[in-house]
Design a protein around this motif. Structure first.
Motif, PDB file in Angstrom:
ATOM      1  N   GLU A 145       0.825  -0.719   0.034  1.00 37.15           N
ATOM      2  CA  GLU A 145      -0.241  -0.124   0.000  1.00 37.15           C
ATOM      3  C   GLU A 145       0.553   1.476  -0.421  1.00 37.15           C
ATOM      4  OE1 GLU A 145      -2.503  -0.140   3.373  1.00 37.15           O
ATOM      5  OE2 GLU A 145      -3.400  -2.010   2.307  1.00 37.15           O
ATOM      6  N   LEU A 146       1.431   1.489  -0.580  1.00 35.21           N
ATOM      7  CA  LEU A 146       2.969   2.264  -1.027  1.00 35.21           C
ATOM      8  C   LEU A 146       2.316   2.909  -2.405  1.00 35.21           C
ATOM      9  CD1 LEU A 146       6.262   0.380  -0.419  1.00 35.21           C
ATOM     10  CD2 LEU A 146       5.094   2.221   1.266  1.00 35.21           C
ATOM     11  N   LEU A 147       1.467   4.007  -2.130  1.00 36.30           N
ATOM     12  CA  LEU A 147       0.646   4.218  -2.952  1.00 36.30           C
ATOM     13  C   LEU A 147       2.155   6.132  -3.970  1.00 36.30           C
ATOM     14  CD1 LEU A 147      -1.676   5.536  -4.522  1.00 36.30           C
ATOM     15  CD2 LEU A 147      -2.090   7.744  -3.146  1.00 36.30           C
ATOM     16  N   ILE A 148       2.866   6.995  -3.281  1.00 39.22           N
ATOM     17  CA  ILE A 148       3.699   7.397  -3.056  1.00 39.22           C
ATOM     18  C   ILE A 148       5.105   6.593  -4.148  1.00 39.22           C
ATOM     19  CG2 ILE A 148       5.233   8.986  -3.515  1.00 39.22           C
ATOM     20  CD1 ILE A 148       3.720   9.879  -0.668  1.00 39.22           C
ATOM     21  N   GLU A 149       5.043   5.326  -4.173  1.00 40.70           N
ATOM     22  CA  GLU A 149       6.138   4.649  -4.815  1.00 40.70           C
ATOM     23  C   GLU A 149       5.524   4.831  -6.290  1.00 40.70           C
ATOM     24  OE1 GLU A 149       5.526   4.943  -1.438  1.00 40.70           O
ATOM     25  OE2 GLU A 149       6.938   4.794   0.435  1.00 40.70           O
ATOM     26  N   GLY A 150       4.689   3.753  -5.435  1.00 43.90           N
ATOM     27  CA  GLY A 150       3.654   3.193  -6.451  1.00 43.90           C
ATOM     28  C   GLY A 150       3.432   4.481  -7.720  1.00 43.90           C
ATOM     29  N   ARG A 151       3.488   5.663  -7.897  1.00 36.77           N
ATOM     30  CA  ARG A 151       3.227   6.734  -8.138  1.00 36.77           C
ATOM     31  C   ARG A 151       4.351   6.858  -9.002  1.00 36.77           C
ATOM     32  NH1 ARG A 151      -0.812  10.930  -5.512  1.00 36.77           N
ATOM     33  NH2 ARG A 151      -3.492   9.945  -6.642  1.00 36.77           N
ATOM     34  N   ASN A 152       5.760   6.311  -8.569  1.00 41.24           N
ATOM     35  CA  ASN A 152       6.725   7.434  -8.665  1.00 41.24           C
ATOM     36  C   ASN A 152       7.817   6.360 -10.236  1.00 41.24           C
ATOM     37  OD1 ASN A 152       6.470   9.781  -8.208  1.00 41.24           O
ATOM     38  ND2 ASN A 152       8.420   8.620  -5.886  1.00 41.24           N
ATOM     39  N   TYR A 153       6.855   5.077  -9.615  1.00 38.25           N
ATOM     40  CA  TYR A 153       7.344   3.512 -10.653  1.00 38.25           C
ATOM     41  C   TYR A 153       6.817   3.386 -11.360  1.00 38.25           C
ATOM     42  CZ  TYR A 153       9.970   1.728  -7.222  1.00 38.25           C
ATOM     43  OH  TYR A 153      11.257   1.794  -5.724  1.00 38.25           O
ATOM     44  N   PHE A 154       4.967   3.969 -11.782  1.00 39.39           N
ATOM     45  CA  PHE A 154       4.771   4.109 -13.024  1.00 39.39           C
ATOM     46  C   PHE A 154       5.005   4.915 -14.019  1.00 39.39           C
ATOM     47  CE2 PHE A 154       0.666   4.967 -15.171  1.00 39.39           C
ATOM     48  CZ  PHE A 154       0.219   4.000 -14.893  1.00 39.39           C
ATOM     49  N   SER A 155       5.705   6.518 -12.850  1.00 38.41           N
ATOM     50  CA  SER A 155       5.972   7.390 -14.034  1.00 38.41           C
ATOM     51  C   SER A 155       7.215   6.803 -14.698  1.00 38.41           C
ATOM     52  CB  SER A 155       6.205   8.733 -13.596  1.00 38.41           C
ATOM     53  OG  SER A 155       4.343   8.594 -12.511  1.00 38.41           O
ATOM     54  N   GLN A 156       8.281   6.442 -13.868  1.00 40.47           N
ATOM     55  CA  GLN A 156       9.307   5.961 -14.561  1.00 40.47           C
ATOM     56  C   GLN A 156       8.645   5.164 -15.574  1.00 40.47           C
ATOM     57  OE1 GLN A 156      11.469   3.972 -11.535  1.00 40.47           O
ATOM     58  NE2 GLN A 156      11.199   5.671  -9.862  1.00 40.47           N
ATOM     59  N   MET A 157       8.006   4.757 -15.886  1.00 39.89           N
ATOM     60  CA  MET A 157       7.605   3.077 -16.712  1.00 39.89           C
ATOM     61  C   MET A 157       8.165   4.454 -18.322  1.00 39.89           C
ATOM     62  SD  MET A 157       4.630   0.964 -16.060  1.00 39.89           S
ATOM     63  CE  MET A 157       5.263   0.133 -18.035  1.00 39.89           C
ATOM     64  N   PHE A 158       7.293   5.653 -18.575  1.00 41.66           N
ATOM     65  CA  PHE A 158       7.092   6.262 -19.607  1.00 41.66           C
ATOM     66  C   PHE A 158       8.218   7.107 -19.283  1.00 41.66           C
ATOM     67  CE2 PHE A 158       4.184   8.934 -17.476  1.00 41.66           C
ATOM     68  CZ  PHE A 158       3.302   7.953 -17.252  1.00 41.66           C
ATOM     69  N   ASP A 159       8.369   7.828 -18.343  1.00 42.41           N
ATOM     70  CA  ASP A 159       9.694   9.429 -18.550  1.00 42.41           C
ATOM     71  C   ASP A 159      11.308   8.961 -18.781  1.00 42.41           C
ATOM     72  OD1 ASP A 159       7.296  10.802 -18.171  1.00 42.41           O
ATOM     73  OD2 ASP A 159       7.255  10.519 -15.869  1.00 42.41           O
ATOM     74  N   LEU A 160      11.535   7.661 -17.352  1.00 46.13           N
ATOM     75  CA  LEU A 160      12.740   7.196 -17.596  1.00 46.13           C
ATOM     76  C   LEU A 160      13.162   6.155 -18.610  1.00 46.13           C
ATOM     77  CD1 LEU A 160      14.397   8.110 -15.260  1.00 46.13           C
ATOM     78  CD2 LEU A 160      14.341   6.425 -14.577  1.00 46.13           C
ATOM     79  N   PHE A 161      12.046   4.995 -18.784  1.00 46.06           N
ATOM     80  CA  PHE A 161      12.261   3.673 -19.423  1.00 46.06           C
ATOM     81  C   PHE A 161      11.647   4.378 -21.121  1.00 46.06           C
ATOM     82  CE2 PHE A 161      13.410   2.653 -15.258  1.00 46.06           C
ATOM     83  CZ  PHE A 161      14.253   2.661 -15.366  1.00 46.06           C
ATOM     84  N   SER A 162      10.872   5.302 -21.018  1.00 48.25           N
ATOM     85  CA  SER A 162       9.631   4.927 -22.881  1.00 48.25           C
ATOM     86  C   SER A 162       9.325   3.788 -22.721  1.00 48.25           C
ATOM     87  CB  SER A 162      10.880   5.018 -23.792  1.00 48.25           C
ATOM     88  OG  SER A 162      11.555   6.444 -23.812  1.00 48.25           O
ATOM     89  N   ILE A 163       8.780   3.420 -21.671  1.00 52.44           N
ATOM     90  CA  ILE A 163       7.821   1.336 -21.796  1.00 52.44           C
ATOM     91  C   ILE A 163       6.680   2.222 -21.624  1.00 52.44           C
ATOM     92  CG2 ILE A 163       7.374  -0.034 -20.675  1.00 52.44           C
ATOM     93  CD1 ILE A 163      10.048  -0.611 -19.289  1.00 52.44           C
ATOM     94  N   LYS A 164       5.542   1.710 -22.245  1.00 49.77           N
ATOM     95  CA  LYS A 164       3.736   1.873 -22.694  1.00 49.77           C
ATOM     96  C   LYS A 164       3.119   1.200 -21.174  1.00 49.77           C
ATOM     97  CE  LYS A 164       0.448   1.911 -25.898  1.00 49.77           C
ATOM     98  NZ  LYS A 164       0.158   1.908 -27.409  1.00 49.77           N
ATOM     99  N   PRO A 165       2.905   1.736 -20.785  1.00 46.42           N
ATOM    100  CA  PRO A 165       1.813   1.179 -20.132  1.00 46.42           C
ATOM    101  C   PRO A 165       0.778   0.424 -20.555  1.00 46.42           C
ATOM    102  CG  PRO A 165       1.979   2.906 -18.646  1.00 46.42           C
ATOM    103  CD  PRO A 165       2.993   3.382 -19.897  1.00 46.42           C
ATOM    104  N   ASN A 166       0.892  -0.947 -20.093  1.00 48.83           N
ATOM    105  CA  ASN A 166      -0.525  -1.624 -20.878  1.00 48.83           C
ATOM    106  C   ASN A 166      -1.447  -2.501 -19.217  1.00 48.83           C
ATOM    107  OD1 ASN A 166       0.553  -4.082 -19.112  1.00 48.83           O
ATOM    108  ND2 ASN A 166       1.686  -5.052 -20.722  1.00 48.83           N
ATOM    109  N   PHE A 167      -2.502  -2.826 -19.874  1.00 48.47           N
ATOM    110  CA  PHE A 167      -3.082  -3.038 -19.202  1.00 48.47           C
ATOM    111  C   PHE A 167      -3.103  -4.014 -17.717  1.00 48.47           C
ATOM    112  CE2 PHE A 167      -7.148  -5.928 -17.505  1.00 48.47           C
ATOM    113  CZ  PHE A 167      -7.780  -4.288 -17.119  1.00 48.47           C
ATOM    114  N   ALA A 168      -1.966  -4.376 -17.680  1.00 45.34           N
ATOM    115  CA  ALA A 168      -1.203  -5.445 -16.294  1.00 45.34           C
ATOM    116  C   ALA A 168      -1.392  -3.441 -15.286  1.00 45.34           C
ATOM    117  CB  ALA A 168      -0.931  -6.773 -16.775  1.00 45.34           C
TER     118      ALA A 168
END
Length: 226
Positions: A145-168
């Protein structure tokens, strides 16, 4: 097969280990490893990766880590197996730390990654991430239940690594929002899942609607849709 004196291929060993992991048959998985040791057979990269996955799914992440640490050569698949093992079946904090090591960076408590930009791919760890990496990381965030961390990791996908999030990834974030009591945000992020050419638009609409019912607690409407 072993009793008859026939030697098994790497593919056969991996298939058996995978089956043991999926069915949580630790005893049989251990016997496969023991057989490899008794016959002095060198474990290949693919076998070690399957062993990490098997031990993790059998809730022996500690043994999986021993196998991982003993590997002199690692590829993306074995990093994935160990990170997912920590994040889903073990201690999520260990998963976060291993992820930081994977990207040759340091991980702060809020999930921010400081990366050594002087390291080129292939040097040190320097392993490229893909969508599977973040499935495990976001799952760990939801477990803790780490909301701030989860948001940061989610943002890193496309901001840092250019990975497009999928449904999962969107689904993991929705679970995270629900876990901290933000059910409306969970519903909204499911509704924001972008259209993907691999998923029929009509199917995506139903998934969005069912997801909203699940996270908003509308059981009656969900049953009607099903």
């Amino acid at each position: 097969m072993t009793k008859t004196g026939l030697s098994s291929s790497d593919t056969t060993v991996v298939s058996v280990l995978t089956a043991c992991g999926r069915s949580a048959r630790l005893k049989e998985g251990r016997s496969v490893r023991s057989s490899l040791i008794k016959t002095l057979r060198h474990s290949s990269l693919i076998i070690n990766t399957a062993m990490i996955d098997m031990y993790s799914k059998c809730r022996r992440v500690d043994v999986a880590k021993v196998v991982f640490d003993m590997m002199s050569v690692r590829n993306l698949a074995c990093w994935h197996a160990m990170i997912l093992g920590h994040c889903i079946h073990g201690n999520p904090e260990d998963g976060f730390n291993l992820y930081a090591k994977m990207v040759d960076g340091t991980c702060s408590r809020d999930g921010q990654i400081s990366i050594n930009k002087h390291i080129k791919p292939g040097e040190g760890q320097g392993i490229f991430q893909d969508e599977i990496t973040f499935v495990g990381i976001l799952c760990a965030g939801a477990r803790c239940e780490l909301l701030i961390e989860g948001r940061n990791y989610f943002s890193q996908m496309f901001d840092l690594f250019s990975i497009k999030p999928n449904f999962a990834h969107y689904w993991r974030m929705a679970n995270l929002f629900t876990g901290v009591g933000q059910v409306q945000e969970a519903s909204e992020i499911i509704r924001s899942v972008p259209v993907n050419e691999d998923v029929p638009y009509e199917s995506l609409l139903w998934v969005r609607l069912l997801g909203s019912c699940r996270f908003l607690g509308n059981v009656i409407l969900g049953e009607q849709i099903v």
